[in-house]
Enzyme design. Sequence first.
Site, PDB file in Angstrom:
ATOM      1  N   HIS A  91      -1.627   1.287  -4.193  1.00  0.00           N
ATOM      2  CA  HIS A  91      -2.057   2.674  -3.959  1.00  0.00           C
ATOM      3  C   HIS A  91      -1.291   3.673  -4.813  1.00  0.00           C
ATOM      4  CE1 HIS A  91      -4.071   1.600   0.168  1.00  0.00           C
ATOM      5  NE2 HIS A  91      -4.750   1.181  -0.876  1.00  0.00           N
ATOM      6  N   CYS A 146      -2.324  12.836 -15.491  1.00  0.00           N
ATOM      7  CA  CYS A 146      -3.154  14.006 -15.781  1.00  0.00           C
ATOM      8  C   CYS A 146      -4.511  13.848 -15.110  1.00  0.00           C
ATOM      9  CB  CYS A 146      -3.312  14.162 -17.294  1.00  0.00           C
ATOM     10  SG  CYS A 146      -4.291  15.631 -17.707  1.00  0.00           S
ATOM     11  N   GLN A 197       0.849  -1.194   0.000  1.00  0.00           N
ATOM     12  CA  GLN A 197       0.000   0.000   0.000  1.00  0.00           C
ATOM     13  C   GLN A 197       0.885   1.245   0.000  1.00  0.00           C
ATOM     14  OE1 GLN A 197      -3.402  -0.716   3.075  1.00  0.00           O
ATOM     15  NE2 GLN A 197      -1.731  -2.081   3.597  1.00  0.00           N
ATOM     16  N   CYS A 230      -0.646  19.594 -17.920  1.00  0.00           N
ATOM     17  CA  CYS A 230      -0.509  18.556 -18.942  1.00  0.00           C
ATOM     18  C   CYS A 230      -0.124  19.202 -20.267  1.00  0.00           C
ATOM     19  CB  CYS A 230      -1.844  17.819 -19.082  1.00  0.00           C
ATOM     20  SG  CYS A 230      -1.846  16.588 -20.394  1.00  0.00           S
ATOM     21  N   ASN A 258       3.165  -6.362  13.296  1.00  0.00           N
ATOM     22  CA  ASN A 258       2.769  -4.962  13.433  1.00  0.00           C
ATOM     23  C   ASN A 258       3.187  -4.425  14.796  1.00  0.00           C
ATOM     24  OD1 ASN A 258       1.367  -3.209  11.552  1.00  0.00           O
ATOM     25  ND2 ASN A 258      -0.070  -2.801  13.218  1.00  0.00           N
ATOM     26  N   CYS A 273      -3.407  18.418 -22.739  1.00  0.00           N
ATOM     27  CA  CYS A 273      -4.753  19.028 -22.596  1.00  0.00           C
ATOM     28  C   CYS A 273      -4.749  20.229 -21.646  1.00  0.00           C
ATOM     29  CB  CYS A 273      -5.755  17.975 -22.117  1.00  0.00           C
ATOM     30  SG  CYS A 273      -5.584  17.559 -20.366  1.00  0.00           S
ATOM     31  N   GLU A 304       1.611  -2.141  16.625  1.00  0.00           N
ATOM     32  CA  GLU A 304       0.460  -2.082  17.543  1.00  0.00           C
ATOM     33  C   GLU A 304      -0.592  -3.049  17.043  1.00  0.00           C
ATOM     34  OE1 GLU A 304       0.072   2.622  18.196  1.00  0.00           O
ATOM     35  OE2 GLU A 304       0.668   1.916  16.236  1.00  0.00           O
TER      36      GLU A 304
END
Length: 257
Positions: free
Chosen positions: A126, A134, A108, A156, A226, A159, A228
């Site tokens: 992600h 763009c 991620q 861009c 992990n 465009c 926590e």
Amino acid sequence: MDAFVARATSSAERQLDLGTEDALLVLTGAGVSAESGLPTYRGSGGLWRSHAFERLASPEGFDADPALVWRFYSERREAALKALPNPGHRALAEVEQRLGERFLLVTQNVDGLHRRAGSERLIEIHGRLLGTRCSGCNRPESTDETAYPEGEVPRCEQCHSALRPAVVWFGESLDPAHLEAVDEFLDRWRGGRLVFLAAGTSGAVWPAAGFVDLARARGAETWLVNAERADNAGRFDRVRQGASGTLLPELLGLGAS
Ligand code: OAD
């Protein structure tokens, strides 16, 4: 029953002990980069504690104030470029060398540290902090390490719409091809053990938080590393609490370096 195991005692709880037929799917989150000096999102010092994610990480926030959004991501680009992969990143790159196609890393994280550590069988669900696309047309995403000066919004060349960081924001969908690749990996391994390992992630963001359930449904053994207690910790077979820079090399049977 609560699967939380704060201190593993037997070697079966300390190491994955992967055999030659076994496959490993890994999911990482911001905690894996914490020891490289990059902030996480939730928890103490987390970015979303001090920054309004609706303004900085949503298409609506970008439309309202693209210069503010670019300032935030430019600062994060600078921090990510200064950071170095830590032993957790390196352990995952090393185990990939050993397992080859029996390994897949889904992250991620947008900071690029897994790739810099040498990971190649890698899906960045992600997106990429060091990428730009763009907001108006489908010009191909480009690699972009620029930290734009305050107030500047790149445009861009096709465009003239505002360019935006190539990260997935709140309210946006993940690339379906990425999710299909995860499914396909889980379906492919029928011979040996299938192991799912999540590290440094709070289990608060979907669909990644549900990968443990996808893996369990395929009969996988599930592990969580992990600092926590994660929101979805109760759905893992084994939970190791601590720093991924120490625990990942140990779990994967590699000397910390
Ligand atoms: P979070 O910030 O939600 O969670 C990070 C987790 O890492 C926390 O549970 C910490 O306890 C743990 N942690 C901190 N330091 C650690 C260490 N050294 N070793 C092991 N664990 C440690 O980050 P994510 O779960 O990655 O989305 O967040 C998921 C998504 O939410 C992010 O990808 C981001 C965010 O909004 C996008 O940018 C699209």
